[in-house]
Design a protein around this motif. Structure first.
Motif, short mmCIF file in Angstrom:
data_model
loop_
_atom_site.label_atom_id
_atom_site.label_comp_id
_atom_site.label_asym_id
_atom_site.label_seq_id
_atom_site.Cartn_x
_atom_site.Cartn_y
_atom_site.Cartn_z
N GLU A 46 -7.13 4.01 2.19
CA GLU A 46 -6.53 2.88 2.92
C GLU A 46 -5.50 2.15 2.07
O GLU A 46 -4.53 1.60 2.59
CB GLU A 46 -7.63 1.91 3.37
N LEU A 47 -5.68 2.17 0.76
CA LEU A 47 -4.75 1.48 -0.14
C LEU A 47 -3.64 2.39 -0.63
O LEU A 47 -2.87 2.01 -1.51
CB LEU A 47 -5.52 0.88 -1.31
N GLY A 48 -3.57 3.62 -0.08
CA GLY A 48 -2.43 4.47 -0.37
C GLY A 48 -2.60 5.43 -1.52
O GLY A 48 -1.62 6.04 -1.96
N GLU A 77 -6.75 -6.82 -2.50
CA GLU A 77 -7.21 -6.14 -1.29
C GLU A 77 -8.35 -5.18 -1.61
O GLU A 77 -9.30 -5.05 -0.82
CB GLU A 77 -6.06 -5.40 -0.62
N LEU A 127 -2.58 -5.25 -4.57
CA LEU A 127 -3.47 -4.10 -4.37
C LEU A 127 -4.88 -4.40 -4.87
O LEU A 127 -5.87 -4.09 -4.21
CB LEU A 127 -2.92 -2.88 -5.11
N THR A 129 0.81 -1.22 0.00
CA THR A 129 0.00 0.00 0.00
C THR A 129 0.85 1.27 0.00
O THR A 129 0.30 2.37 -0.05
CB THR A 129 -0.93 0.04 1.23
#
Length: 279
Positions: free
Chosen positions: A247-249, A229, A226, A187
């Motif tokens: 949340e995943l960046g 998720e 990614l 992330t």
């Protein structure tokens, strides 16, 4: 709890890292209306099945008699245990990784899940004897030192079974380290040079090793992780798309939407709608 949510599961006793269950005696552990996401490894040996199947990370897999399945921490799992007999050994993640580092000469558990094996007839008596030992210890003293020895033997013999999904090659230990780093940092917006530095290689040489062992580049590994998720969060959480993006960046939700559509051909909202229809 709605069916769109996933049940987060931890082991019963943090002081007992290895747990043992007979499936037919513990059906109450499974509510097949929901997906489960465990923070530990699960090793299933299905001894008897009835046209059974399970869902793992949005894919359906048939289950037949005498298959051994490994469900990894974090995987979305759904199974109806009705009519199924067999055994489940659950193992703390750190414990499991330490044991397989010692016992798995081919590191079969270190690549792409899910993973399942076919139990040959000549191994069945041995596996039955191991389950008797597990059950006796679990029902009496639950000594970790004893359960660990049984688990080590169990894993050693599993690696000799026919793997039904793919033949994982014996790969460079540096690639295994890279895959662990991807799991830890996927992330974060790190350049591939970050990963190359961790194993003291150039980016070019690192990618050569990764492609040779796994047939895809490190960047593809990061994108695949990614995407997986993202699917888990979109399909089975109450977070909105902007919260999932953060949340995943992703700094902007539009970047995340473009990434998801490029990888899947549909937008995150359409994917969420499709998952709800199935549920």
């Amino acid at each position: 709890m709605s069916k769109q949510q996933v049940v987060k599961v931890q082991q019963f006793d943090k002081d007992v890292p290895i747990e043992f269950f007979k499936l037919e005696d513990n059906i109450e552990l499974f509510n097949f209306d929901y997906h489960y996401q465990c923070n530990f490894y699960q090793i299933y040996w299905f001894t008897k099945t009835q046209n059974s199947s399970q869902l793992i990370d949005f894919e359906s897999y048939d289950i037949t008699d005498d298959q051994v399945w490994v469900i990894y921490p974090g995987q979305m799992h759904n199974i109806d245990p009705t009519g199924i007999k067999g055994y489940l050994v659950s193992v703390n993640k750190d414990y499991f990784n330490r044991i397989i580092a010692q016992e798995f000469k081919q590191q079969k558990f270190r690549l792409h899940p899910p993973l399942w094996f076919e139990l040959s007839k000549d191994k069945k008596a041995l596996f039955n004897a191991l389950m008797i030992l597990f059950e006796e210890e679990w029902n009496t003293q639950k000594r970790t030192v004893v359960l660990e020895k049984y688990l080590s033997i169990y894993i050693t013999h599993i690696q000799d079974l026919k793997e039904l999904y793919q033949d994982n090659p014996l790969i460079d230990t540096r690639v295994l380290k890279l895959l662990e780093l991807v799991e830890e940092h996927y992330t974060k917006p790190y350049h591939t040079s970050f990963y190359a530095d961790k194993i003291a290689l150039s980016v070019k040489r690192m990618n050569e090793l990764v492609v040779k062992s796994t047939e895809i580049t490190l960047n593809q590994h990061i994108q695949n992780r990614l995407l997986l998720e993202a699917k888990r969060l979109i399909g089975y959480s109450d977070l909105n798309i902007q919260e999932i993006s953060a949340e995943l960046g992703y700094s902007e939700v539009n970047y995340f939407n473009r990434f998801f559509k490029k990888q899947t051909g549909i937008t995150p909202l359409v994917f969420r709608t499709n998952v709800k229809k199935v549920q």
